[in-house]
Design an enzyme around this catalytic site. Sequence first.
Site, PDB file in Angstrom:
ATOM      1  CG  ASP A 110      -0.387  -0.259   2.509  1.00 28.10           C
ATOM      2  OD1 ASP A 110       0.848  -0.399   2.610  1.00 28.10           O
ATOM      3  OD2 ASP A 110      -1.156  -0.323   3.498  1.00 28.10           O
ATOM      4  CG  ASP A 141       1.592  -0.003  11.446  1.00 27.35           C
ATOM      5  OD1 ASP A 141       0.727   0.715  11.964  1.00 27.35           O
ATOM      6  OD2 ASP A 141       1.751  -0.086  10.224  1.00 27.35           O
TER       7      ASP A 141
END
Length: 734
Positions: free
Chosen positions: A74, A447
């Site tokens: 992405d 993350d």
Amino acid sequence: MHASRLSRRAVLAGTAAAAALTTVPPLQGRAHAAGVTAATPSYRWRNAVIGGTGFITGVLFHPAVRGLAYARTDIGGAYRWDERAARWTPLTDHLGWDDWNLLGVESLAVDPAHPDRLYLALGTYAQAWAGNGAVLRSEDRGATWTRTDLTVKLGGNEDGRGAGERLLVDPRDSGTLWLGTRHDGLLKSSDRGATWAVVSGFPATASASGQGVTFLAAVGRAVYAGWGDGDGTATAVNLYRTTDGATWEPVPGQPTGTSAKVPIRAAHDRHTRELYVTYADAPGPNGQAAGSVHKLATATDRWTDVTPVQPGGSDTFGYGGVDVDARRAGTVVVSTNNRWAEGDTVFRSTDGGRTWASLKDVAVFDVSETPFLDWGEDRPKFGWWIQALALDPYDSKHLVYGTGATLYGTRDLRRWAPRIRGLEETAVRRLISPPAGEAHLISGVGDIGVMYHERLTASPSRGMATNPVFGSATGLAQAAAKPAYVVRAGWGDHGNGAYSHDGGRTWAPFTAQPDIAKNAPGPIATSADGSTLLWSFVHWDGTKYAAHRSTDNGATWSEVSSFPKGATPVADPADPTLFYAYDTDTGTLHASTDSGRSFTARAGGLPSGDDQFQLAAAPGRSGDLWLSVKWNGLYRSTDGGVTFDKVASCWASYTLGFGKAADGADYPAVYQVGSTETITAVYRSDDAAGTWVRINDDAHQWGWIGEVITGDPRVYGRVYLGTNGRGIQYGEPV
């Protein structure tokens, strides 16, 4: 994210060299500064290995070449699988500063009849503030590219990014390509991607805020298009097809309702002439609560519901990936997505979907190569955000699937391990290279929090820093005169701040934290001797709060009302009583001479208005400050921020750091991402910014790289660079 409102329009024809030198945003009337060293040293660039950490949105095996596969991400570009080396080769690192929006891959396509041809549809965001998309085409499997810029926007990091391939080589003609867009309808190229035009006969009406075309699939000589903007009613259409390449029609009898609102992916079983389609009530990867799987007998237009497990109650989810076995009729795999109660899985059927078996039920995982994936039994081992799912057309038991953190693979449908070597997609936020100790690098990333890198060529053996675990790091700092003491901040599971007394090997949470730290953890600093902590707080929406101070290792905290709200605290590396902060709202440097108790304004009138301006302190020196203010240039103070002088040798500076001095030099090597001539690149100076030399090259640019850079204090010439999707790059002279 704000919805893009693009009108439906034709696409600009033309090509451009994909590897051209990048340029910075234009600044009219600004002369280029002198003082740039002409010679460019030879540098070797590699990833500091973590092992994935980003969302793998698609994997595609070539149907005609054994061992050839491609992956898309992405925000981290595209990759080609090297079967012999068992690793991924990055294909888009040549995209530079101005092309940062092209590191998100909306789709990829291969030509079954011409194995060396590869196509990429690039564009990270479809918002008004983002640039337009582009199509890259290659005749050598991605080694070199030719580029066509589009006049529409693509969304490789938008909702629906895990849907199927929106780019397709027409099964009737290798010179014809189709590209489904989110907001601008269906595009067609008749010259292998060199020029594009809107397909006026495509019957669906594009939405400014919807999904548009979610996939394109070849079924024999026909092309099917998933449509994601239906409302889920009984009359909604979510699947179209063309059999002649000219006229499109809704596929009759297609499933409707909430569980079939958005078609996610499709796969064609050529043996049985059936098309399998996965559906969900939302595009994903988040927000799905219902879904289904249906198959279409393409010869008769008869639909059959073959959903393995119906979502319901607390077990809510959609369906994502789907693929068929090219060697065995009726063998198909599908994945659940966004299934948090029971955990996502992959279902497999060998009888055309009449019965299914969950591969999770017999799965055995080996994550020893990437220890950060071992989160214990309280988290779903099989993974999450499973939308990329691919079966090797030459090996019925070779199956891979992507998650929000890695790519797993198996050769026997039971034993699984990451298949991620060479594919690094981390968004990097903080870097420290300690002056001594085992690790040459500690990283703070999106993350997965903070990592301690004992080696640069292997994933950190301790995985993510625990006690507490962070989702994303917001701050990381080391005491300059006491490097064994390190502190970190971020979004944690049991507290948002922690400290280490062994250089980052092990951690303990702060005993207490300010209330605001729960919702707005920001950057943190420690004094040179580790006696004082300063913690700043910024919410993800940009709201800034007062900083807090601790002198007892985080047991108690007090507000520092004179500290500029939201600023990044910077400790003086030589004097433990000194701290600095740059107020980006007013363009003012503030300083504390009482160990952070109070701050007063010093130099003012500096550039303002951008929260990403960066202040850095040169190691081993008191009051030697450098201020990177993006396209406003670089400033330096040698009196602790009382005065600043503009550095004449560069006219743009985005991030700056320091490393070991060159032999014979009396000042640390200075590294920056900035502009000294017409390009934004990575530079090193061995004479305190008197002159600069570019140390990256056109093949190694990695899009947007303006977050963080630091040199190694023990190895001259080694530099660590944080990227926004290509992990930690480190370079060394060769």
